[in-house]
Design an enzyme around this catalytic site. Structure first.
Site, PDB file in Angstrom:
ATOM      1  N   CYS A  95      -3.197  10.499 -25.008  1.00 30.98           N
ATOM      2  CA  CYS A  95      -3.591  11.600 -24.135  1.00 30.98           C
ATOM      3  C   CYS A  95      -4.383  11.111 -22.932  1.00 30.98           C
ATOM      4  O   CYS A  95      -4.379  11.751 -21.873  1.00 30.98           O
ATOM      5  CB  CYS A  95      -4.376  12.646 -24.919  1.00 30.98           C
ATOM      6  SG  CYS A  95      -5.812  11.988 -25.784  1.00 30.98           S
ATOM      7  N   GLY A 140      -1.701  24.279 -27.162  1.00 31.95           N
ATOM      8  CA  GLY A 140      -3.100  24.679 -27.166  1.00 31.95           C
ATOM      9  C   GLY A 140      -3.292  26.117 -26.699  1.00 31.95           C
ATOM     10  O   GLY A 140      -4.123  26.857 -27.240  1.00 31.95           O
ATOM     11  N   GLU A 200       2.451  15.108 -17.246  1.00 33.54           N
ATOM     12  CA  GLU A 200       2.213  14.191 -18.360  1.00 33.54           C
ATOM     13  C   GLU A 200       3.543  13.757 -18.965  1.00 33.54           C
ATOM     14  O   GLU A 200       4.375  14.587 -19.325  1.00 33.54           O
ATOM     15  CB  GLU A 200       1.345  14.853 -19.431  1.00 33.54           C
ATOM     16  CG  GLU A 200       0.965  13.902 -20.548  1.00 33.54           C
ATOM     17  CD  GLU A 200       0.014  14.522 -21.549  1.00 33.54           C
ATOM     18  OE1 GLU A 200      -0.865  13.787 -22.053  1.00 33.54           O
ATOM     19  OE2 GLU A 200       0.129  15.726 -21.836  1.00 33.54           O
ATOM     20  N   GLY A 223      -3.343  18.072 -29.229  1.00 35.24           N
ATOM     21  CA  GLY A 223      -1.921  18.100 -28.919  1.00 35.24           C
ATOM     22  C   GLY A 223      -1.691  18.520 -27.486  1.00 35.24           C
ATOM     23  O   GLY A 223      -2.550  18.343 -26.618  1.00 35.24           O
ATOM     24  N   SER A 224      -0.546  19.108 -27.235  1.00 35.60           N
ATOM     25  CA  SER A 224      -0.166  19.464 -25.876  1.00 35.60           C
ATOM     26  C   SER A 224      -0.914  20.698 -25.389  1.00 35.60           C
ATOM     27  O   SER A 224      -1.342  21.549 -26.181  1.00 35.60           O
ATOM     28  CB  SER A 224       1.343  19.729 -25.800  1.00 35.60           C
ATOM     29  OG  SER A 224       1.670  20.944 -26.455  1.00 35.60           O
ATOM     30  N   THR A 225      -1.053  20.799 -24.074  1.00 34.46           N
ATOM     31  CA  THR A 225      -1.696  21.966 -23.474  1.00 34.46           C
ATOM     32  C   THR A 225      -0.893  23.221 -23.753  1.00 34.46           C
ATOM     33  O   THR A 225      -1.461  24.306 -23.987  1.00 34.46           O
ATOM     34  CB  THR A 225      -1.865  21.748 -21.961  1.00 34.46           C
ATOM     35  OG1 THR A 225      -2.731  20.628 -21.742  1.00 34.46           O
ATOM     36  CG2 THR A 225      -2.463  22.975 -21.285  1.00 34.46           C
TER      37      THR A 225
END
Length: 498
Positions: free
Chosen positions: A301, A250, A400, A245-247
């Site tokens: 991604c 994360g 992103e 998923g997204s940073t």
């Protein structure tokens, strides 16, 4: 547009209750909560799903622990292989059904879902089905200081209970990326799909149940990050968490995992550079660049969202990109002629649209796209979009976007180019197009990315490791590398002294 007719079994699936799966039993959320799932092409509600909370997480983790310590640990490697091969066959046998469910909740074109994602999922499970009998320890010639004879050997054991948190952009294959190694190594799992796309995960778990895996081997909780994902990530009974998923999320998961120092693997965001050298096959490179950003509506991604083009071929590439964008048919994923579906949600559409507005204000030049297609007033649709950013300062060149938006920048000096390509907090993927073998290997070695593609894009194979540098994640998925992430190594010393 002639829409693909829904299979009767898909309609029946949509009409029935969609519950949690805990310890081999389908059940409502403990507090009775539910949420709705919409079709992003129509914005219509297509299903109601159980909304898990902390009590459900606790029950799922307990069920996983119970079977890990009892029935699942007794299953031999060859039997794990047999069960996994049966699952791969079941996925293929239900490919049309699974493909329609993916398209309904995710939006991607049906062909991409059924011929692409579902088939890939079966292949991933089949690859990992070969691993249970090949997870080996070793004997080590040690030299103890005491001088007494000693046998030292290692054992590879399952890491334990795994929390598997998967995203909405590839809602079935991402389950396989994590379930494959978890099942192969003998771990028990709690699977949490994204709230936007829980339905295909539910149907997958129904197939897992039908294949005869022991109750509690795979548990399913559906719901939102705050209510279900956060307590799962922090749960002291979870030994490992695997997240895609997204940073931003994360980081939260990594912080939550410190409570009991659980193992963590993270596959996070990207802002991947795609480089076209002047000697490249221009038509092939332009098509690769277009496919690299427009596939899956750019919700990938590894999307090729930063395109670096040599000055001498810039105009040609822009023309080719515009041509490829114009050929896309944007529409509902179940329409036969659709090549690009909607974005997954209203929130995602707002996010991407916001980037387009900012880009124009920050000096980027719109080459094509950027609007809602005519005739598609409902649904989360957006045209494939190309920007030219001479200064490389617009937000779309740095952040992103997760939409069908490519930012083109020109270059002339290759050393400066490599620096620019690496000048990002991400490092998931990169690519280059050239017929110069020396340049290909030289530049590939300098790019800071977990995957580098030369004269291709988005080539992924279950036998090859996948993951990122920098803020694109921790660890690797796929291939033999991922087996280490789902096992612990135990060293055993045995004195042979008389």
């Amino acid at each position: 547009m002639n829409n693909t007719q829904l299979l009767p079994q898909v309609q029946a699936f949509l009409d029935k209750p969609h519950q949690l799966f805990i310890g081999g039993q389908w059940c409502a959320a403990a507090d009775g909560g539910t949420f709705t799932v919409e079709n992003p092409a129509t914005t219509q509600v297509i299903a109601e799903v159980a909304d898990a909370a902390e009590d459900d997480v606790n029950a799922a983790v307990a069920a996983a622990r119970d079977t890990l310590d009892t029935e699942w640990k007794q299953v031999s490697p060859s039997e794990r292989t047999r069960l996994m091969l049966r699952l791969a066959d079941a996925i293929e046998a239900h490919a049309e059904e699974l493909g329609q469910i993916i398209t309904l909740e995710n939006g991607k074109p049906y062909t991409n879902a059924q011929q692409g994602e579902v088939r890939i999922t079966a292949n991933i499970i089949r690859y990992f089905a070969g691993w249970p009998s090949k997870i080996e320890g070793s004997t080590i010639p040690v030299s103890p200081s005491s001088g007494e004879p000693m046998l030292n050997y290692t054992l590879r054991e399952p890491v334990g209970v795994c929390a598997l948190v998967v995203p909405w952009n590839f809602p079935l294959s991402m389950c396989a990326w994590k379930l494959g190694p978890a099942l192969a190594t003998g771990c028990a799992s709690v699977l949490k799909p994204a709230e936007q796309t829980p339905l295909v995960a539910i149907r997958l778990v129904e197939l897992i149940e039908a294949c005869g895996f022991p109750a509690g081997t795979v548990n399913l909780i559906t719901g939102f990050g705050a209510k279900a994902g956060a307590p799962l990530a922090a749960h002291p009974g979870v030994d490992k968490i695997a997240f895609t998923g997204s940073t931003q999320v994360g980081r939260l998961i990594a912080q939550a995992a410190t409570g009991n120092m659980k193992k963590v693997s993270l596959e996070l965001g990207g802002k991947s550079p795609n480089i076209i050298l002047p000697d490249a096959d221009i038509k092939r490179a332009a098509k690769g660049a277009a496919d690299g950003i427009f596939y899956n509506q750019g919700q990938v991604c590894t999307a090729a969202s930063r395109l670096y083009v040599h000055d001498s071929v810039l105009d040609q590439i822009l023309d080719e990109l515009s041509s490829h964008a114009a050929k896309h048919v944007v529409g509902p994923g179940l329409a036969a002629d659709t090549t690009m579906g909607p974005l997954v949600s209203a929130a995602q559409h707002r996010t991407v649209s916001g980037y387009l507005e900012r880009a124009a204000n920050e000096g980027a030049e719109l080459i094509c796209g950027g609007q809602r297609p005519e005739g598609l007033e409902t649904g989360h649709f957006l045209e494939p979009t190309v920007f030219l950013d001479a200064s490389e300062q617009a937000c779309i060149a740095r952040e992103e976007i997760f939409g069908p938006v490519v930012t083109v920048m020109s270059w002339s000096d290759v050393d400066e180019l490599v620096h620019r390509a690496n000048n990002t907090p991400y490092g998931l993927a990169a690519g280059l197009w050239t017929n110069d073998l020396r340049q290909a290997h030289t530049i590939a070695a300098e790019l800071k990315a977990g995957s580098v593609w030369v004269n291709c894009w988005n080539v992924v194979d279950p036998a090859s490791p996948f993951g990122g540098y920098k803020q694109s994640g921790w660890g690797r998925e796929m291939g033999k590398n991922v087996i280490d992430a789902y096992t612990e190594t135990k060293s055993v010393f045995v004195s042979l002294a008389g």
